[in-house]
Design a protein around this motif. Structure first.
Motif, PDB file in Angstrom:
ATOM      1  N   ASN A  52      68.719  28.593  -2.202  1.00  0.00           N
ATOM      2  CA  ASN A  52      68.657  28.706  -0.714  1.00  0.00           C
ATOM      3  C   ASN A  52      67.216  28.045  -0.338  1.00  0.00           C
ATOM      4  N   ALA A  53      66.975  28.063   0.852  1.00  0.00           N
ATOM      5  CA  ALA A  53      65.923  27.427   1.292  1.00  0.00           C
ATOM      6  C   ALA A  53      64.906  28.585   2.134  1.00  0.00           C
ATOM      7  N   SER A  54      63.659  27.995   2.169  1.00  0.00           N
ATOM      8  CA  SER A  54      62.891  29.189   3.115  1.00  0.00           C
ATOM      9  C   SER A  54      62.968  28.855   4.523  1.00  0.00           C
ATOM     10  N   SER A  55      63.984  29.346   4.995  1.00  0.00           N
ATOM     11  CA  SER A  55      64.539  28.692   6.440  1.00  0.00           C
ATOM     12  C   SER A  55      65.054  30.142   7.150  1.00  0.00           C
ATOM     13  N   TRP A  56      64.553  30.308   8.481  1.00  0.00           N
ATOM     14  CA  TRP A  56      65.293  31.396   9.358  1.00  0.00           C
ATOM     15  C   TRP A  56      66.967  31.045   8.921  1.00  0.00           C
ATOM     16  N   GLU A  57      67.355  30.036   8.821  1.00  0.00           N
ATOM     17  CA  GLU A  57      68.639  29.785   9.025  1.00  0.00           C
ATOM     18  C   GLU A  57      69.400  30.399   7.639  1.00  0.00           C
ATOM     19  N   ASP A  58      68.607  30.129   6.453  1.00  0.00           N
ATOM     20  CA  ASP A  58      69.198  30.699   5.352  1.00  0.00           C
ATOM     21  C   ASP A  58      69.038  32.311   5.299  1.00  0.00           C
ATOM     22  N   LEU A  59      67.810  32.542   6.049  1.00  0.00           N
ATOM     23  CA  LEU A  59      68.160  34.276   5.991  1.00  0.00           C
ATOM     24  C   LEU A  59      69.216  34.509   6.772  1.00  0.00           C
ATOM     25  N   ARG A  60      69.534  34.120   7.936  1.00  0.00           N
ATOM     26  CA  ARG A  60      70.543  34.418   8.834  1.00  0.00           C
ATOM     27  C   ARG A  60      71.996  34.272   7.912  1.00  0.00           C
ATOM     28  N   THR A  61      72.116  33.292   7.253  1.00  0.00           N
ATOM     29  CA  THR A  61      73.350  33.198   6.342  1.00  0.00           C
ATOM     30  C   THR A  61      73.661  34.029   5.297  1.00  0.00           C
ATOM     31  N   SER A  62      72.571  34.517   4.840  1.00  0.00           N
ATOM     32  CA  SER A  62      72.694  35.533   3.704  1.00  0.00           C
ATOM     33  C   SER A  62      73.458  36.695   4.019  1.00  0.00           C
ATOM     34  N   LEU A  63      73.514  36.861   5.631  1.00  0.00           N
ATOM     35  CA  LEU A  63      74.121  38.406   6.014  1.00  0.00           C
ATOM     36  C   LEU A  63      75.824  37.894   5.933  1.00  0.00           C
ATOM     37  N   PRO A  64      76.368  36.949   6.496  1.00  0.00           N
ATOM     38  CA  PRO A  64      77.886  36.929   6.464  1.00  0.00           C
ATOM     39  C   PRO A  64      78.290  36.665   4.945  1.00  0.00           C
TER      40      PRO A  64
END
Ligand code: GLC
Length: 872
Positions: free
Chosen positions: A537-549
């Motif tokens: 993954n990437a160090s991004s807010w998007e990837d942090l969010r994506t981890s939930l679903p």
């Protein structure tokens, strides 16, 4: 020109019932329906009239017809019934309609199955596997760089020939039939699961292919939603009913989840037959239980593996590993495992050590063990093809364990070590050989194995040669015992069977300990052998969010032990992002921070004191929650129950919560509301029905109301009444954590590792007027056997009464396992300080009131007996 006319099964000429099954012969196909259990049906449609044989690696339970099936023909319709499911097979068309015993209709065919020859270039996902340019590039690259002169012993001319070679002669062995089926969807039906994916939790409207892919290999990327793992399994949920469907394919298949036709669920499978399973539900929990009953329950990890793991591609030497361990211990940041990435190997040869940088592997591992830290080493499937005296290569060639091209030559591709060969994990003897190869690592004291690049990820030339492109194993390469299959049919199993080989090897070599295997690629069933992470993954807010679903979907697909690289793998993480990630990561079932060698430092202390303090508290919290999380791991092992799950799992009746993906449940008692955007200090939280308590303050917040008994029936109740919103403070370090009223959380003390004994067990009790859920704490030694009654202990905990008459009942400890001597700290969360506290009806003298946390606290020695705590 191939004939592209579509065919359908046509009328049934003859049918025959067997125990728990029926076989219907159509004019041009055969249908078989098995009641695997009363709540699981398997349906197969074979155009050739012959059902595919089961494979050597498959579990017998998949083909077992264990349920009873009553069969009756009326008016050219075959009526089939199990206790929980009904099916109607139209004897004129072959279409199947399905439903529950109580009359709900679901998963019914819109039309009969159809098929036609498919040219593989019609399937974009398979394009890399087909590109002729790539195939010839590898042949010439192999010839020029895998210089046979250096390695005469591995040249194809001298490699052993086998039955596989003989079998591959001329024929591609590839089934090129594509089969389609469309099933009706209820307009209110959400579609969930489908394993590791990007995008919304509710997959309705998406088209998702199933083909394990290293999305970062050059020339690849996300095509049709494919990622590293492949789980063709879904959970459909409408008001009042959940049901599930799984394709029995490990080759290419796809789901059209209402993308082409909003009212239709499309199934497509490439191969000789359409093979699928239906799960009766009727709740999401029942569907996941049914899926894992069929595909295998998740392995029980050793307790240490639930602790914090630190990793980085780039810990290059013994000295560096020791420094990292020392930093954790001197900074008092808890940790249980350090991962050694490919840097520990000698020229990236699997099962070797670089003796310059790691002169004494046993001493490296021992140094970690002395600090109560476990060692995990990475292993990739690619075995370096050049070089002399490499036992892995030599024994692999001698045993003919590597995949061959259809012309009989060894298939060579490029990975970290350069030209490499790839084990055929479909073969029983290869899995055994591979498992046994771990003896050296275990001798050095290694505790767990991390399998990587096992989609498999391969390129067509050495990494240093410009223009590398992803390379696929030829689809018609023969694999398995006696060449029973071909790569096209077994592709998605590569990582799963590598994990199985590893797990079984560890089990054989070290039977007294539970194997712990981490894998990047996986497919249905892999949960029996491995934990997985979601890749790069990437160090991004998007990837942090994506981890939930993403992680929630894995849980619904039968894989509860999952995590993503905390802090992100690629790119530069900043302090705020790391703080948010680690406070969420403390609730990932598998908690590991990992980063790319080119990324700036990403250890918990790399962002300054403030973030380090947040990280320490987050990891400490992980350790405090371990008794609860470990019980969840036991529950997952027993029933498949996901650890991290979407709200729909626990509140299926609250239809308006079905699509919520920015809040998750951690087991049935805890809800987390992570912050996934920068610059935020409060967060709106949705409160499902019932009472909730803010974990940080102990104060009660009421959620929505449940209509009478709707929770039990799953009836379509007035959805809007079922939740409330509230705004909670959420500065970095204080992610909202909510505890369900009527429950009792079991927490441990702050510890630096799981090796420190649990000298204190805290029972946090949260009253609710509603009859709370009873909860059983499950404990054991944390490793070794652990499955038998005499090696476990269970303690039933029940919270009754509201604020007015709260009562916590602690059952007697059952089972043979004895904990370390410990204190029980009972904390009853109340709105106001009570007049007195009673333990076993006796007023207590030295209880105390914790004003900050709104809790009355009573402490006693844990004697394993039954107790009752109440307040007046
Ligand atoms: C892959 C893995 C990553 C690992 C790297 C080097 O990219 O996904 O976790 O660090 O290979 O082994």
């Amino acid at each position: 020109m191939p004939d592209h006319t579509e065919l359908t099964p046509g009328r049934v000429c003859h049918w025959q019932a067997g125990p728990g099954s029926i076989i219907a012969e159509h004019a041009q196909a055969l249908t078989r329906i098995d009641a695997i259990a009363e709540d699981i049906l398997r349906i197969r449609v074979a155009p050739s009239g012959r059902l595919a044989p089961s494979h050597s690696w498959q579990d017998a339970s998949r083909s077992l017809a264990g349920g009873r099936l009553s069969v009756e023909e009326r008016l050219r319709v075959l009526h089939l019934e199990t206790g929980a499911m009904r099916a109607r097979l139209d004897l004129d068309t072959g279409a199947l309609s399905l439903g529950s015993a109580d009359g709900a209709v679901y998963a019914s065919d819109l039309a009969p199955v159809r098929w036609r020859p498919v040219e593989r270039h019609e399937i974009p996902t398979l394009a890399p596997a087909l590109a002729p340019a790539v195939a010839s590039t590898v042949a010439s690259a192999a010839a020029s760089t895998a210089a046979p002169a250096a390695t005469p012993s591995v040249s194809p001319a001298t490699a052993p020939t086998t039955s596989r070679q003989a079998n591959s002669g001329g024929s591609t062995g590839l089934a090129t039939t594509g089969l389609w089926l469309q099933k009706a969807l209820d307009p209110r039906e959400g579609l969930f699961g489908c394993g590791q994916r990007f995008g919304a939790l509710n997959r309705r409207g998406q088209r998702l292919a199933h083909w394990t892919t290293d999305i970062h290999s050059p020339g690849l990327g996300v095509v049709d939603g494919c990622l590293y793992q492949s789980h063709p399994v879904l959970l459909a949920l409408r008001p009042g009913l959940a049901w599930g469907l799984m394709l029995g394919s490990s080759g290419y298949s796809h789901f059209d989840l209402g993308a082409e036709r909003p009212d239709a669920l499309g199934l497509f499978s490439l191969g000789g037959e359409l093979d699928y399973y239906l799960f009766a539900g009727p709740t999401p929990a029942a569907v996941v239980e049914q899926i894992t009953r069929l595909t295998g329950r998740p392995a029980l990890p050793p307790l240490w593996a639930l602790g914090y793991h630190q990793s980085r591609w780039g810990y290059r030497s013994d000295a560096e590993i020791r420094t990292i361990a020392n930093e954790f211990r001197s900074r008092r940041i808890p940790i249980d495992a350090i991962h050694l990435d490919i840097d520990y190997m000698d020229e990236f040869r699997v099962f070797s050590w670089d003796r310059e940088r790691f002169p004494n592997p046993r001493a490296t591992v021992k140094a970690l063990h002395q600090q109560d830290i476990h060692a995990v080493t990475i292993i990739d499937p690619g075995v370096k093809r050049i070089g002399s005296s490499y036992p892995v290569l030599e024994t692999g060639l001698r045993g003919d364990h590597f995949i061959r091209r259809p012309d009989g030559e060894l298939f060579t591709g490029y990975v970290w070590p350069g030209a490499s060969l790839f084990p055929d994990f479909c073969r029983t003897s290869t899995r055994r050989w591979w498992g046994d190869l771990h003896a050296g690592l275990l001798d050095a004291g290694v505790d767990g194995i991390w399998g990587d690049m096992n989609e498999p990820a391969i390129v067509d030339r050495p990494f240093e040669v410009p223009g590398a492109t992803a390379l696929a194993i030829p689809l018609d390469a023969r694999q398995g015992d006696d060449a029973e299959t071909c790569h096209a049919e077994a592709h998605n199993l590569y990582g799963t069977l590598m994990a199985r080989a590893t797990y079984e090897g560890l089990q054989r070599l070290r039977p007294q300990r539970r194997p712990w295997v981490l894998t990047r690629s996986a497919s249905i069933g892999a949960q029996r052998w491995a934990v997985s992470w979601m890749g790069d993954n990437a160090s991004s807010w998007e990837d942090l969010r994506t981890s939930l679903p993403q992680l929630a979907s894995m849980g619904l697909s039968g894989s509860p032990h999952v995590g993503v690289d905390i802090g992100g793998f690629y790119g530069a993480c900043d302090g705020e992002l790391f703080a948010r990630w680690i406070e969420l990561g403390a609730f990932y079932p598998f908690m590991r921070a990992h980063a790319y060698y080119g990324s700036p430092p990403q250890e918990p202390w790399a962002f300054g004191e403030e973030v380090e303090a947040i990280a320490r508290i987050a990891i400490e919290r992980r350790y405090q929650f371990l008794p609860y999380l470990y019980t969840l791991a036991h529950r997952a092992h027993r029933t498949g129950e996901p650890i991290l799950r979407p709200l729909l799992y626990d509140f299926p009746q609250a239809t308006e919560l079905h699509e919520i993906e920015d809040q998750l449940m951690v087991g049935p008692l805890l809800m987390i509301a992570p912050v996934c955007e920068p610059g935020v200090s409060e967060r709106q939280v949705l409160l499902p029905p019932g009472a909730w308590y803010d974990f940080h303050t102990g104060s009660r917040i009421d959620g929505g109301a449940l209509p009478a008994r709707a929770a039990d029936t799953g009836a379509d109740a007035n959805a809007n009444a079922m939740h409330r919103r509230c705004l909670l403070p959420a500065p970095p370090g204080r992610m909202p954590i909510l505890v369900r009223g009527g429950s009792c959380l079991t927490l441990g003390p702050r510890r630096q590792s799981t090796r420190e004994p649990l000298t204190k067990l805290t029972l946090e009790a949260y009253p609710d007027e509603r009859q709370g859920d009873s909860w059983t704490l499950i404990e054991d030694a944390g490793d070794g056997g652990g499955n038998a009654h005499d090696t476990q202990a269970e303690t039933a905990l029940a919270m009754t009464g509201g604020q007015a008459g709260p009562r916590l009942r602690i059952g007697p400890r059952q089972g043979g396992w004895q904990p370390h001597p410990r204190q029980l700290v009972l904390r009853l969360h109340l709105a106001q300080q009570p007049e007195q506290m009673l333990l076993d009806a006796v007023p207590q003298v030295d209880w105390r009131w914790d004003q900050a946390d709104h809790a009355a606290v009573v402490t006693l020695d844990d004697d394993g007996g039954a107790h009752q705590l109440s307040a007046e």
